[in-house]
Design a protein around this motif. Structure first.
Motif, PDB file in Angstrom:
ATOM      1  N   THR A 263       0.850  -1.189   0.000  1.00 38.98           N
ATOM      2  CA  THR A 263       0.000   0.000   0.000  1.00 38.98           C
ATOM      3  C   THR A 263       0.883   1.235   0.000  1.00 38.98           C
ATOM      4  O   THR A 263       2.099   1.161   0.160  1.00 38.98           O
ATOM      5  CB  THR A 263      -0.891   0.020   1.244  1.00 38.98           C
ATOM      6  OG1 THR A 263      -0.030  -0.040   2.379  1.00 38.98           O
ATOM      7  CG2 THR A 263      -1.838  -1.156   1.279  1.00 38.98           C
ATOM      8  N   LYS A 264       0.247   2.370  -0.163  1.00 32.88           N
ATOM      9  CA  LYS A 264       0.979   3.641  -0.217  1.00 32.88           C
ATOM     10  C   LYS A 264       1.722   3.877   1.093  1.00 32.88           C
ATOM     11  O   LYS A 264       2.887   4.286   1.106  1.00 32.88           O
ATOM     12  CB  LYS A 264      -0.035   4.776  -0.439  1.00 32.88           C
ATOM     13  CG  LYS A 264       0.469   5.851  -1.379  1.00 32.88           C
ATOM     14  CD  LYS A 264      -0.679   6.770  -1.716  1.00 32.88           C
ATOM     15  CE  LYS A 264      -0.199   8.198  -1.738  1.00 32.88           C
ATOM     16  NZ  LYS A 264      -1.314   9.137  -1.796  1.00 32.88           N
ATOM     17  N   ASN A 265       1.032   3.582   2.171  1.00 29.37           N
ATOM     18  CA  ASN A 265       1.621   3.757   3.497  1.00 29.37           C
ATOM     19  C   ASN A 265       2.899   2.931   3.642  1.00 29.37           C
ATOM     20  O   ASN A 265       3.928   3.408   4.108  1.00 29.37           O
ATOM     21  CB  ASN A 265       0.565   3.335   4.521  1.00 29.37           C
ATOM     22  CG  ASN A 265       1.048   3.469   5.942  1.00 29.37           C
ATOM     23  OD1 ASN A 265       2.219   3.764   6.175  1.00 29.37           O
ATOM     24  ND2 ASN A 265       0.165   3.250   6.877  1.00 29.37           N
ATOM     25  N   VAL A 266       2.824   1.700   3.200  1.00 30.81           N
ATOM     26  CA  VAL A 266       3.971   0.800   3.324  1.00 30.81           C
ATOM     27  C   VAL A 266       5.124   1.319   2.492  1.00 30.81           C
ATOM     28  O   VAL A 266       6.272   1.397   2.947  1.00 30.81           O
ATOM     29  CB  VAL A 266       3.580  -0.624   2.888  1.00 30.81           C
ATOM     30  CG1 VAL A 266       4.807  -1.488   2.724  1.00 30.81           C
ATOM     31  CG2 VAL A 266       2.632  -1.234   3.888  1.00 30.81           C
ATOM     32  N   LEU A 267       4.833   1.712   1.256  1.00 34.10           N
ATOM     33  CA  LEU A 267       5.897   2.174   0.366  1.00 34.10           C
ATOM     34  C   LEU A 267       6.559   3.428   0.923  1.00 34.10           C
ATOM     35  O   LEU A 267       7.777   3.591   0.854  1.00 34.10           O
ATOM     36  CB  LEU A 267       5.330   2.444  -1.027  1.00 34.10           C
ATOM     37  CG  LEU A 267       4.827   1.194  -1.753  1.00 34.10           C
ATOM     38  CD1 LEU A 267       4.262   1.541  -3.114  1.00 34.10           C
ATOM     39  CD2 LEU A 267       5.943   0.170  -1.905  1.00 34.10           C
ATOM     40  N   GLN A 268       5.737   4.274   1.515  1.00 37.09           N
ATOM     41  CA  GLN A 268       6.293   5.494   2.108  1.00 37.09           C
ATOM     42  C   GLN A 268       7.216   5.158   3.274  1.00 37.09           C
ATOM     43  O   GLN A 268       8.319   5.683   3.391  1.00 37.09           O
ATOM     44  CB  GLN A 268       5.133   6.376   2.568  1.00 37.09           C
ATOM     45  CG  GLN A 268       5.567   7.791   2.879  1.00 37.09           C
ATOM     46  CD  GLN A 268       4.460   8.561   3.562  1.00 37.09           C
ATOM     47  OE1 GLN A 268       3.287   8.208   3.460  1.00 37.09           O
ATOM     48  NE2 GLN A 268       4.842   9.618   4.252  1.00 37.09           N
ATOM     49  N   GLN A 269       6.741   4.218   4.121  1.00 38.48           N
ATOM     50  CA  GLN A 269       7.583   3.812   5.254  1.00 38.48           C
ATOM     51  C   GLN A 269       8.873   3.161   4.773  1.00 38.48           C
ATOM     52  O   GLN A 269       9.937   3.388   5.340  1.00 38.48           O
ATOM     53  CB  GLN A 269       6.824   2.816   6.127  1.00 38.48           C
ATOM     54  CG  GLN A 269       5.779   3.453   6.999  1.00 38.48           C
ATOM     55  CD  GLN A 269       5.301   2.454   8.036  1.00 38.48           C
ATOM     56  OE1 GLN A 269       6.080   1.938   8.820  1.00 38.48           O
ATOM     57  NE2 GLN A 269       4.022   2.187   8.031  1.00 38.48           N
ATOM     58  N   LEU A 270       8.751   2.356   3.723  1.00 39.89           N
ATOM     59  CA  LEU A 270       9.933   1.685   3.189  1.00 39.89           C
ATOM     60  C   LEU A 270      10.934   2.705   2.686  1.00 39.89           C
ATOM     61  O   LEU A 270      12.135   2.570   2.884  1.00 39.89           O
ATOM     62  CB  LEU A 270       9.536   0.742   2.050  1.00 39.89           C
ATOM     63  CG  LEU A 270       9.074  -0.652   2.427  1.00 39.89           C
ATOM     64  CD1 LEU A 270       8.731  -1.436   1.185  1.00 39.89           C
ATOM     65  CD2 LEU A 270      10.154  -1.389   3.206  1.00 39.89           C
ATOM     66  N   GLN A 271      10.424   3.763   2.036  1.00 39.47           N
ATOM     67  CA  GLN A 271      11.327   4.800   1.536  1.00 39.47           C
ATOM     68  C   GLN A 271      12.056   5.493   2.669  1.00 39.47           C
ATOM     69  O   GLN A 271      13.249   5.758   2.587  1.00 39.47           O
ATOM     70  CB  GLN A 271      10.527   5.826   0.746  1.00 39.47           C
ATOM     71  CG  GLN A 271      10.514   5.511  -0.736  1.00 39.47           C
ATOM     72  CD  GLN A 271       9.695   6.498  -1.511  1.00 39.47           C
ATOM     73  OE1 GLN A 271       9.439   7.601  -1.044  1.00 39.47           O
ATOM     74  NE2 GLN A 271       9.278   6.098  -2.699  1.00 39.47           N
ATOM     75  N   GLU A 272      11.303   5.743   3.738  1.00 41.93           N
ATOM     76  CA  GLU A 272      11.928   6.421   4.872  1.00 41.93           C
ATOM     77  C   GLU A 272      12.977   5.547   5.545  1.00 41.93           C
ATOM     78  O   GLU A 272      14.024   6.024   5.976  1.00 41.93           O
ATOM     79  CB  GLU A 272      10.858   6.811   5.896  1.00 41.93           C
ATOM     80  CG  GLU A 272      10.079   8.052   5.496  1.00 41.93           C
ATOM     81  CD  GLU A 272       8.804   8.194   6.291  1.00 41.93           C
ATOM     82  OE1 GLU A 272       8.707   7.570   7.369  1.00 41.93           O
ATOM     83  OE2 GLU A 272       7.901   8.910   5.821  1.00 41.93           O
ATOM     84  N   MET A 273      12.663   4.265   5.612  1.00 41.97           N
ATOM     85  CA  MET A 273      13.537   3.356   6.347  1.00 41.97           C
ATOM     86  C   MET A 273      14.614   2.742   5.463  1.00 41.97           C
ATOM     87  O   MET A 273      15.461   2.005   5.964  1.00 41.97           O
ATOM     88  CB  MET A 273      12.700   2.205   6.931  1.00 41.97           C
ATOM     89  CG  MET A 273      11.557   2.609   7.800  1.00 41.97           C
ATOM     90  SD  MET A 273      12.073   2.816   9.493  1.00 41.97           S
ATOM     91  CE  MET A 273      12.332   1.143   9.983  1.00 41.97           C
ATOM     92  N   ALA A 274      14.534   3.006   4.157  1.00 41.23           N
ATOM     93  CA  ALA A 274      15.339   2.252   3.192  1.00 41.23           C
ATOM     94  C   ALA A 274      16.804   2.123   3.593  1.00 41.23           C
ATOM     95  O   ALA A 274      17.390   1.049   3.496  1.00 41.23           O
ATOM     96  CB  ALA A 274      15.231   2.899   1.822  1.00 41.23           C
ATOM     97  N   SER A 275      17.384   3.229   4.079  1.00 46.44           N
ATOM     98  CA  SER A 275      18.825   3.192   4.335  1.00 46.44           C
ATOM     99  C   SER A 275      19.169   2.314   5.532  1.00 46.44           C
ATOM    100  O   SER A 275      20.335   2.036   5.775  1.00 46.44           O
ATOM    101  CB  SER A 275      19.345   4.601   4.558  1.00 46.44           C
ATOM    102  OG  SER A 275      18.728   5.131   5.701  1.00 46.44           O
TER     103      SER A 275
END
Lengths: 252, 971
Positions: B633-645
């Motif tokens: 979902t959008k929420n998940v993708l956003q969190q993944l982007q934030e946490m990616a590093s």
């Protein structure tokens, strides 16, 4: 046997860093000496703003082959350009990567040595900057003497956002270099245990006092107690009311 | 010597504390065991007496067993070797005896079926096994014939002695496949050369002399197995799918033998396109001729009962549609049982079926013989039918039926459609499992729901609170009533039936749902308290070599969102994966949109990131290092982007020996971070194990004898990597053990265990790694323990980061002799990690050993000192003891134990354990005893009476004191 027993008898058997030899290197480019450096391995590094690794030469590792693996490093200063780049990369929390080729450290294998890949490791660029370029590089080899991994850490390892004077602090690398070969894992220590048991047996044999059983040791307490109990029991059974009462009275 | 005594006393107390056996009255209280046999290959009813209730089965797991046909429980079971050596090739039952051919014709065994004792065993000559047949003479079954590729041998049924053995003529060109005898003194062996001719050899039963040998032209023949059968008095009947016709051959004909050609069209029959017709005939008694009637299967759902009379074939009855057919004989009567879909319009996938009996010689339906059977919609397709027929008092035929389905389930049916029992033999091969908390009861959920919702006015809130409390009161009264009602009934009558409706979490969360995944692709939900199967779900189209990974994406804790489990099924050949998402409590498949996975899956990991509906994110990495998130979902993708590093993962390629670390990028691509290459020519990576994500470590360090603290190195990203040398010479073989940080790729420790070889069993937990290997020099099994410590000072006590731990830990190691090989290894797990740890060792004997971790401690001193005594360290002894009171499953052995699963319960002292292999065993263990539970025999009466007594004594003495004071005041 004695040599084996020595390290194991200590309570704390620290098994790390057996084959390490620390070489604190100097800033100067040391002339590669043909005698004590059997071969050299390039050490490359990369720090880019876009985080796509582009490796450049940082220095070379001079490896002394043979039984006592030793390694030293010769590396130059960071150029003005590199220093600025490193600071910039650090400011965006980029990475500082290093790589070494996969080689064998055994001197006799050098003839068949060929580079078929690299071993890479990384550290946060800010940690390197804040530690004033003091890094610890460890090369890991396997039982056959081939390099299997490389690791880099900085001391201290944290990024606290401390301002760094580049001219003074980002001039030269202060590298601690070591080679780590696998340690031999211990096997069950039976010999020592048996020896200990034998010693104990011997001691027992010498000291007959030890061999006495529980009854043998404490008969002087047990016999009167048993006699007393038997006596009182017998009196209870044989004698009627009066004598029983007397016996009870006696036992009180 | 004083110190030695003290040390012995210390050791004694340590042992005393560690030992925890089961009392006799505790047997079966917290534990249960279920025994299985595996997928049935051969089954036979013991029909020699009317009252017999035995069902004999031989299975693909090399097990021969007897099942009670009234209850479905096992009478006895013989577990043979796994693999080719113990494979059961044939099972022949005659009277009380069952003859088995084992290990590709290597052994011939006869078993007494009442008690399961071995009558005799004969080792046979080598040669690949073809078939075995009981042979009778003059109405008595006396021999068993075993046909191998190049020889036939006849053995006495009574003692297994060989009567004769004869080589088969031209066995290098002719494939002999069938043995036939009708009890008249001849043994026919039938062989064929495909597309050319068949060979009939008749042996004399007395001396093995070849009486006759003919070869008959048959250019259409490909195999004798399913397309040919002997029908009536020695007539070989074959079906040829190409020309769509039947062929008959009189085996004992004088003169030149020839096939008689009967086109199917002349019988008004036609085989379905693409289907290979099958002939099903029966020989009710080995010493008599086979039945004249036989079934011909012309399509997946079409059977025809035919009769061979005087060389002519006549159809008796056409069964269309029919799923399965079987012959059954009782006394002199032979009947045909036919299972057909009940609703004639919906065919194969219809769920209701009916079985009917038909008279074999006329094809007429017998009255009152219908059994209806409802096929489990979540089960597999029908596979086989076994029928036990018996004569009733009025001389009519009654029967019971055993239905085998594709999902390895056996269902036993009785007229008029009662399911007597079901055996789920898929559970004999559990691959992986998880334990999921049960949901709250309705009332508890009601209360929870109240807190979850947004406030909508004061009055509404009050009303809601009142109503929920009313419901609670009602439930409580109901509970009291039930208690009262149960108390009046005798104890044995109180049955706690567990159904899916009554499932609710208990006070201490001791009852959980066991979700088990089996190799056949059938999923089970089992109540951990009773072992009742609450739901099952068969996944069709699962390849037999698929790998499974089961993950709990959402636990039960997030009411009203249902819990969610995800099963990743990966084809081992292609690497392609698919997901099955389901509710672990009810087994229902979820209707969530699944991601498409077009590329082979390399790695999957469950991230601690949660979606808005509390679903943990599953990250799948394909062979091009592309990342798929589920849910995405959008929420998940956003969190993944934030946490990616800060999302790192590793990949292992054991064929190249590479371990590589990757990091997620903001655009969900990945970048290579580190690489460790262990040359595969020298050693091969066999095992990579991280720590369990749900593990808690309570204490950060160990207090040493001198009151200083030795801090543990608790790196959650640490991987234990085991390699085995490619050189298998006992002097040069070794095992490598590496501890590698999964984020930075830093090799923390590197050890080599010389003169050792696998298989290595390893447990990685807290700050320790325990592994077991085979010492090739001393020829024994050994345990080794590695512990990592930071030292007496912590680098950064608040948080652990792999990127900021520059100092390598101290690594201590010690090894011990273990006096038994092991099958599997696991560590206990508790809620908060306060309880001391035990290792659970599955032994080949079927025992589960609970070994205190205290015995595997590299700090065990060789020389006892004041400090080590202070620390309660057991003095070093090279041999690890195995005490029988440490067997947590006392005499309930778990055959072929393959895995142990541990789960914490709501009680800190208690760890739930499930051992699976051929059997499933569930129990609870208390590594530090039940320190947080009152004992069963705790004297509540005494303590309350003492309390009450004290209370009254205080009251009385207070009163007396007052009176006394008053009196004194008056004086």
């Amino acid at each position: 046997m004695a040599s084996l027993r020595q390290p194991l008898s200590s309570l704390l058997t620290v098994l790390l860093l057996i084959c390490t030899e620390f070489v604190h290197c100097n800033t100067n480019k040391r002339a590669t000496d043909g005698q004590d450096a059997d071969f050299s391995v390039p050490l490359e590094h990369s720090f880019e703003m876009d985080d796509v690794p582009r490796f450049r030469r940082r220095g070379s590792l001079e490896v002394r082959g043979g039984r006592e693996n030793g390694v030293s490093i010769s590396q130059g200063q960071l150029s003005e350009e590199d220093r600025n780049m490193l600071k910039e990369v650090a400011s965006v929390d980029g990475l500082y990567r290093i790589r070494v080729p996969r080689v064998s450290l055994q001197a006799d294998r050098q003839s068949e040595r060929q580079i078929d890949g690299y071993l890479t490791a990384f550290v946060r660029a800010c940690a390197l900057v804040e530690s004033h370029l003091s890094d610890v590089i460890t090369l890991h080899s396997d039982v056959a003497g081939s390099l299997i991994g490389v690791s880099i850490v900085t001391i201290p390892g944290a990024c606290r956002g401390v301002e760094v004077e580049d001219e003074v602090d980002l001039d030269v690398f202060n590298t601690t270099l070591s080679i780590m070969a696998p340690v031999t894992a211990p096997v069950p220590e039976t010999a020592l245990f048996i020896e200990k048991m034998e010693q104990e047996m011997e001691r027992k044999g010498k000291n007959p006092q030890e061999q006495k059983s529980f009854f043998g040791k404490y008969w002087m307490y047990i016999v009167p107690l048993v006699l007393f109990l038997m006596m009182s029991g017998a009196q209870d059974q044989s004698g009627g009311g009066a004598s029983g009462g007397a016996a009870n009275g006696g036992s009180r | 010597n004083m110190s030695a005594l003290v040390c012995r006393v210390v050791a004694f107390f340590c042992l005393l504390r560690a030992s925890a056996a089961v009392f006799e009255d505790q047997v079966g209280k917290f534990d249960w065991r279920q025994q299985f046999v595996g997928n049935v290959r051969f089954a036979a009813f013991d029909a020699h007496s009317q009252a017999s209730k035995k069902l004999l089965v031989a299975t693909e797991k090399n097990i021969f067993a007897s099942v009670n046909s009234r209850t479905g429980e096992l009478f006895w079971r013989h577990v043979d070797k796994t693999g080719q050596d113990g494979q059961i090739d044939a099972m022949l039952v005659h009277g009380q005896d069952a003859v088995l051919v084992v290990g590709n014709g290597r052994l011939l065994r006869s078993w007494e079926t009442n008690i399961g004792g071995l009558n005799w065993e004969v080792v046979m000559d080598t040669g690949s096994f073809q078939t075995a047949q009981l042979i009778g003479l003059a109405d008595i079954v006396k021999f068993v014939a075993v046909l191998k590729k190049s020889a036939i041998s006849l053995h006495y049924l009574s003692n297994g002695h060989q009567k004769w053995v004869e080589n088969l003529p031209d066995s290098d060109t002719v494939q002999y496949q069938t043995v036939y005898s009708s009890g008249n003194g001849d043994v026919f062996v039938l062989g064929l050369v495909p597309h050319s001719h068949i060979v009939v050899v008749a042996y004399n039963i007395e001396d093995g002399e070849i009486m006759k040998q003919v070869s008959v032209e048959a250019p259409w023949i490909t195999s004798l197995d399913s397309s040919c059968a002997v029908v009536g008095s020695a007539v070989l009947l074959c079906v040829d799918p190409v020309s769509s016709s039947l062929y008959t051959l009189q085996l004992n004909a004088e003169g030149r033998a020839e096939f008689v050609h009967i086109p199917l069209q002349s019988l008004d029959l036609e085989a379905e396109a693409g289907f290979h017709p099958v002939v099903i005939a029966t020989q009710p008694h080995p010493a008599r001729v086979p039945l004249k009637e036989f079934f011909l299967q012309l399509g997946p759902e079409r059977f025809i009962l035919l009769q061979l009379k005087d060389g002519a074939i006549a159809p008796l009855r056409d069964f269309n549609p029919a799923n399965l057919v079987a012959f059954a004989t009782t006394g002199e009567k032979t009947v045909a049982a036919v299972m057909s879909p009940k609703n004639e319009t919906v065919s194969y996938f219809s769920h209701a079926c009916s079985i009917n009996l038909f008279s074999a010689d006329t094809g007429r339906r017998l009255l009152d013989t219908t059994v209806t059977y409802n096929l489990d919609p979540n089960g597999g397709k029908l596979n086989r039918l076994f029928v036990l027929a018996f004569l009733k008092k009025d001389d009519s035929v009654g029967y019971r039926a055993l239905v085998q389905t594709e999902d390895f389930a056996l269902t036993f049916l009785q007229q008029p459609g009662r399911v007597v029992w079901v055996r789920e033999e898929a559970l004999a091969d559990v691959v992986t499992m998880e334990m999921v908390d049960l949901p709250l009861t309705g009332t508890q959920a009601e209360l929870e729901g109240e807190f979850g919702k947004k406030a909508d006015g004061l009055l509404a809130m009050v009303l809601k609170r009142l109503s929920s409390q009313l419901i609670l009161l009602q439930a409580w009264i109901g509970h009291l009533w039930k208690l009262f009602y149960d108390a009046r009934k005798p104890r044995s009558h109180v049955k706690n039936e567990v159904t899916i409706e009554t499932l609710a979490r208990d006070e201490f969360n001791l009852q959980k749902m066991m979700v088990m995944v089996t190799a056949s692709g059938k999923l089970f939900g089992i109540d951990s308290k009773s072992g009742t199967i609450l739901w099952k779900h068969y996944l069709q189209n699962v390849q037999p070599n698929a790998a499974f990974k089961l993950m709990v994406q959402r636990t039960t804790a997030h009411f009203p969102h249902p819990p969610q489990c995800t099963l990743l099924i990966k084809d081992k050949d292609t690497g392609l994966g698919s997901l099955h998402v389901f509710n672990p409590i009810f087994g229902k498949k979820s209707h969530i949109a699944l991601p498409t996975l077009p590329r082979p899956i390399q790695q999957s990991l469950l991230l601690p990131i949660m979606d808005q509906d509390y679903t943990k994110v599953l990250m799948l990495i394909d062979d091009q290092y592309k990342v798929t998130a589920f849910p995405s979902t959008k929420n998940v993708l956003q969190q993944l982007q934030e946490m990616a590093s800060s999302i790192f993962f590793y990949l292992v390629d054991s064929s190249q020996g590479t371990l590589s670390g990757f990091r997620l990028r903001k655009d969900l691509s990945t970048e290579l971070m580190w690489e460790v290459v262990i040359p595969a020519e020298v050693q091969k990576i066999t095992l990579v194990k991280g720590k369990r994500a749900n593990e808690h470590v309570h204490s950060q360090g160990r207090v040493m004898g001198d009151r200083s603290v030795l801090y543990k190195y608790l790196n959650p990203n640490l991987l234990a990597v085991v390699t085995e040398s490619t050189d298998t010479h006992p002097e040069r073989s070794f095992i490598g053990v590496f501890l590698i940080d999964g984020v930075t790729g830093r090799i923390i420790h590197e050890a080599v265990q010389r003169k050792a070889r696998g298989p290595v069993h390893l447990v990685h937990s807290e700050n320790w790694v325990v592994y077991e290997y085979w010492n090739t020099k001393s020829r024994r099994n050994e345990f080794s323990v590695l512990e990592q410590y930071e030292g007496t000072e912590l680098y950064n006590s608040s948080v652990f980061s792999s990127l900021d731990r520059p100092h390598p830990p101290q690594v201590l190691q010690q090894s011990y002799i273990f006096p038994s090989p092991i099958n599997t290894l696991e560590a206990t797990l508790t809620e908060k990690g306060i309880t001391s740890r035990h290792l659970l060792v599955g032994l080949p004997s079927g025992a589960i050993l609970s070994l205190p971790k205290m015995f595997l401690d590299p700090r065990r001193p060789e020389v006892v000192s004041e400090q080590s005594r202070e620390e309660n360290l057991i003095p070093y002894a090279p041999e690890m003891p195995i005490r029988t009171e440490w067997f947590i499953n006392y005499n309930q052995t778990v055959s072929r134990v393959k895995g142990i699963y541990t789960a914490p319960s709501g009680l800190e002292s208690t760890c739930l354990v499930v051992a699976y292999g051929l059997d499933i065993y569930q129990t609870r263990v208390f590594p530090s005893k039940q320190f947080d539970v009152l004992k069963d025999d705790y004297d509540y009466m005494l303590i309350s009476s003492v309390l009450l007594g004290l209370f009254f004594a205080t009251m009385i003495s207070k009163r007396l004191a007052e009176v006394k004071l008053l009196n004194r005041a008056w004086r």
